[in-house]
Design a protein around this motif. Structure first.
Motif, PDB file in Angstrom:
ATOM      1  N   ALA A  16       0.965  -1.183  -0.020  1.00 57.17           N
ATOM      2  CA  ALA A  16       0.010   0.080  -0.031  1.00 57.17           C
ATOM      3  C   ALA A  16       0.904   1.181   0.100  1.00 57.17           C
ATOM      4  N   THR A  17       1.908   1.197   0.876  1.00 55.65           N
ATOM      5  CA  THR A  17       2.793   2.098   0.909  1.00 55.65           C
ATOM      6  C   THR A  17       3.937   1.969   1.883  1.00 55.65           C
ATOM      7  N   ALA A  18       5.188   2.335   1.523  1.00 59.17           N
ATOM      8  CA  ALA A  18       6.229   2.010   2.517  1.00 59.17           C
ATOM      9  C   ALA A  18       6.548   3.147   3.434  1.00 59.17           C
ATOM     10  N   PRO A  19       6.894   2.922   4.592  1.00 60.17           N
ATOM     11  CA  PRO A  19       7.359   4.173   5.423  1.00 60.17           C
ATOM     12  C   PRO A  19       8.478   4.975   4.670  1.00 60.17           C
ATOM     13  N   VAL A  20       8.455   6.162   4.788  1.00 59.78           N
ATOM     14  CA  VAL A  20       9.329   7.139   4.122  1.00 59.78           C
ATOM     15  C   VAL A  20      10.811   6.786   4.887  1.00 59.78           C
ATOM     16  N   ARG A  21      11.738   6.431   3.872  1.00 58.03           N
ATOM     17  CA  ARG A  21      13.259   6.168   4.320  1.00 58.03           C
ATOM     18  C   ARG A  21      13.905   7.376   5.057  1.00 58.03           C
ATOM     19  N   PRO A  22      14.680   7.148   6.069  1.00 56.87           N
ATOM     20  CA  PRO A  22      15.394   8.187   6.470  1.00 56.87           C
ATOM     21  C   PRO A  22      16.088   9.044   5.602  1.00 56.87           C
ATOM     22  N   GLU A  23      16.547   8.553   4.477  1.00 60.56           N
ATOM     23  CA  GLU A  23      17.387   9.428   3.620  1.00 60.56           C
ATOM     24  C   GLU A  23      16.462  10.207   2.761  1.00 60.56           C
ATOM     25  N   ILE A 352      -6.036 -12.325   3.091  1.00 63.65           N
ATOM     26  CA  ILE A 352      -5.350 -11.061   3.650  1.00 63.65           C
ATOM     27  C   ILE A 352      -4.126 -11.163   2.871  1.00 63.65           C
ATOM     28  N   ARG A 353      -3.489  -9.908   2.476  1.00 61.42           N
ATOM     29  CA  ARG A 353      -2.228  -9.647   1.964  1.00 61.42           C
ATOM     30  C   ARG A 353      -1.244  -8.993   2.982  1.00 61.42           C
ATOM     31  N   PHE A 354      -0.094  -9.631   3.293  1.00 62.68           N
ATOM     32  CA  PHE A 354       0.810  -9.289   4.159  1.00 62.68           C
ATOM     33  C   PHE A 354       2.072  -8.745   3.289  1.00 62.68           C
ATOM     34  N   SER A 355       2.565  -7.450   3.444  1.00 70.75           N
ATOM     35  CA  SER A 355       3.530  -7.250   2.563  1.00 70.75           C
ATOM     36  C   SER A 355       4.702  -6.675   3.445  1.00 70.75           C
ATOM     37  N   LEU A 356       5.773  -7.203   3.194  1.00 70.46           N
ATOM     38  CA  LEU A 356       7.090  -6.705   4.143  1.00 70.46           C
ATOM     39  C   LEU A 356       7.971  -5.852   3.286  1.00 70.46           C
ATOM     40  N   GLY A 357       8.835  -5.035   4.014  1.00 70.97           N
ATOM     41  CA  GLY A 357       9.745  -3.976   3.364  1.00 70.97           C
ATOM     42  C   GLY A 357      10.938  -3.882   3.940  1.00 70.97           C
ATOM     43  N   TYR A 358      11.597  -2.765   3.690  1.00 71.88           N
ATOM     44  CA  TYR A 358      13.251  -2.592   4.182  1.00 71.88           C
ATOM     45  C   TYR A 358      13.367  -2.475   5.427  1.00 71.88           C
ATOM     46  N   ALA A 359      12.096  -1.786   6.240  1.00 72.05           N
ATOM     47  CA  ALA A 359      12.139  -1.788   7.584  1.00 72.05           C
ATOM     48  C   ALA A 359      11.637  -2.958   8.377  1.00 72.05           C
ATOM     49  N   THR A 360      11.328  -3.919   7.794  1.00 70.23           N
ATOM     50  CA  THR A 360      10.810  -5.111   8.616  1.00 70.23           C
ATOM     51  C   THR A 360      11.982  -5.915   9.263  1.00 70.23           C
ATOM     52  N   THR A 361      11.556  -6.156  10.668  1.00 70.39           N
ATOM     53  CA  THR A 361      12.593  -7.013  11.321  1.00 70.39           C
ATOM     54  C   THR A 361      12.000  -8.269  11.645  1.00 70.39           C
ATOM     55  N   ALA A 362      13.222  -9.173  12.171  1.00 70.87           N
ATOM     56  CA  ALA A 362      12.873 -10.650  12.642  1.00 70.87           C
ATOM     57  C   ALA A 362      11.777 -10.445  13.610  1.00 70.87           C
ATOM     58  N   ASP A 363      12.004  -9.602  14.727  1.00 65.26           N
ATOM     59  CA  ASP A 363      11.072  -9.267  15.777  1.00 65.26           C
ATOM     60  C   ASP A 363       9.676  -9.073  15.367  1.00 65.26           C
ATOM     61  N   ASP A 364       9.599  -8.352  14.336  1.00 64.40           N
ATOM     62  CA  ASP A 364       8.335  -7.828  13.824  1.00 64.40           C
ATOM     63  C   ASP A 364       7.458  -9.194  13.213  1.00 64.40           C
ATOM     64  N   ILE A 365       8.394  -9.850  12.740  1.00 63.61           N
ATOM     65  CA  ILE A 365       7.774 -11.153  12.227  1.00 63.61           C
ATOM     66  C   ILE A 365       7.391 -12.242  13.112  1.00 63.61           C
ATOM     67  N   ASP A 366       8.217 -12.239  14.251  1.00 66.12           N
ATOM     68  CA  ASP A 366       8.068 -13.273  15.231  1.00 66.12           C
ATOM     69  C   ASP A 366       6.692 -12.749  15.824  1.00 66.12           C
ATOM     70  N   SER A 367       6.643 -11.446  16.256  1.00 63.16           N
ATOM     71  CA  SER A 367       5.175 -11.044  16.866  1.00 63.16           C
ATOM     72  C   SER A 367       4.058 -11.180  16.087  1.00 63.16           C
ATOM     73  N   ALA A 368       4.341 -10.879  14.617  1.00 66.53           N
ATOM     74  CA  ALA A 368       3.128 -10.942  13.746  1.00 66.53           C
ATOM     75  C   ALA A 368       2.688 -12.258  13.649  1.00 66.53           C
TER      76      ALA A 368
END
Length: 406
Positions: A16-23, A352-368
């Motif tokens: 849908a949209t990615a978080p804005v990259r810090p750069e 359901i569509r789950f979509s991961l990206g550059y800021a997704t972490t292993a902790d995010d996935i374990d919790s999800a």
């Protein structure tokens, strides 16, 4: 990314949209503090124009094309409309796939109606890949343009663009691709691929929302016909004052994505596979949609047997995911992408569509994983009270209602 008083939000809606990259955030913020219209000839205007040109070069490096082949737009929706409008010819048809984004399907119908021509729709297999025999049949109508998305927004399934380009060019048709979901996630080389047109939105890979690109391959495309009139911006092809902060942010996001594209894709793919395996093992009725290998690294489209997607999402408020395309949010009809792939209406409504990206972490996935499994068991218990559930999630006892009506 947290919310007061509840579990931290686990963001799994990158399609849908990615978080804005810090750069990109830093570059955009800096550009917002500067003054100057990129079309002005004074020093401030020249500085703005220089920033735009640098961003154009950075996006060109990501796409492996020439900077002067890029037109800045407000996003892929505008770029798709601009591409289809410019390529259409009276009496010549347009060819699209059955799983295109509405920004292509609706634009194609409007353009074809205005040109007095037709739209030919090519179907897909159960795994979401294109029916090439239908593409060849559609090309017998001598279309002006073939528009096939690079990667599907709901399932992540990849198109064989090399083959599509070869087949279409042999038939004398131009080729456009909505590459919104692909760019910034997997490598693309436009010098090799030989697409005639390509659309993208920066916010899918970490740029600010509201800025995109139309790529037009030099020397092979008819003159671009602007959607609006009122200025000579973008060499007369897209009038309107340039969105300098957004463009600068797009350039920064493109540079950041290009820096570690292969490594990032491998890491994200590993996290997605871990997520799918854990959920499907714990909930045996769960099925994955789309080709298992020919898909984006960060997309998991899962159908939860007998568990409506809206109920599942409500039961796991800590997860940001989607029933399908964000542009179809609120629609009462099930996903036409999934229906085109042969899923039933009931199955589509439980997907359901789950979509991961550059800021997704292993902790995010374990919790999800924990949240999804818990939500599935609670929804099952609510909808099928006369059944019991084993530790693995399979139901025993009297069958409950199979269909959920909103």
């Amino acid at each position: 990314m947290g919310r007061t008083g509840v579990d931290p939000l686990i963001y799994l809606d990158y399609n849908a949209t990615a978080p804005v990259r810090p750069e990109a955030l830093a570059a955009t913020t800096k550009a917002l503090t500067a003054v100057g219209n990129a079309s002005s000839v004074h020093a401030a205007g020249r500085d703005a124009a220089l920033a735009v040109n640098q961003a154009r070069e950075r996006v060109a490096a990501l796409l492996a094309c020439s900077p002067n082949e890029l037109i800045f737009t407000s996003g892929a929706t505008e770029a798709n409309n601009l591409a289809l409008r410019s390529a259409a010819r009276p009496g010549q048809s347009l060819v699209i796939s059955a799983v295109e984004h509405p920004a292509v399907t609706e634009a194609a119908v409007a353009v074809a109606d205005a040109a007095g021509s037709k739209v030919h729709t090519v179907g897909v297999h159960r795994d979401g890949t294109l029916r090439l025999e239908e593409l060849e049949e559609a090309l017998a109508t001598s279309p002006a343009l073939v528009s096939i998305m690079a990667a599907n927004n709901e399932t992540g399934v990849l198109s064989d663009l090399d083959l599509v380009v070869k087949i279409a060019h042999e038939a004398g048709a131009l080729v456009h691709s909505d590459a919104t979901q692909l760019v910034g996630r997997l490598p693309i080389d436009l010098r090799r691929l030989q697409l005639d047109l390509l659309s993208l939105s920066g916010h899918k890979f970490g740029a600010p929302q509201g800025v995109g690109i139309l790529y037009v391959r030099r020397g092979t495309m008819p003159a671009i016909r602007p959607l609006v009139h009122g200025g000579g911006h973008e060499r007369g092809r897209r009038p309107g004052t340039l969105n300098v902060p957004g463009i600068v942010g797009l350039g920064a996001a493109a540079e950041a994505a290009a820096r570690c594209l292969d490594q990032e894709a491998a890491r994200i793919r590993s996290l997605r596979d871990r997520f799918e395996t854990a959920v499907m093992t714990a909930l045996p009725g769960t099925r994955r949609n789309g080709h298992p290998d020919l898909r984006l690294p960060g997309v998991a489209s899962l159908t939860f047997d007998g568990l409506p997607a809206d109920a599942m999402l409500a039961a796991m408020p800590a997860i940001a995911a989607s029933e399908g395309s964000a542009c179809a949010a609120g629609a009462m009809e099930p996903s036409r992408v999934l229906l085109a792939m042969g899923l039933s209406r009931d199955e589509a409504e439980c997907t359901i569509r789950f979509s991961l990206g550059y800021a997704t972490t292993a902790d995010d996935i374990d919790s999800a994983i924990r949240h999804v499994i818990d939500a599935a068991r609670r929804v099952h218990a609510a909808l099928y009270p006369n059944t019991t559930t084993t530790a693995s999630g399979t139901a025993r006892g009297q069958e409950g209602p199979r269909r959920h009506d909103a």
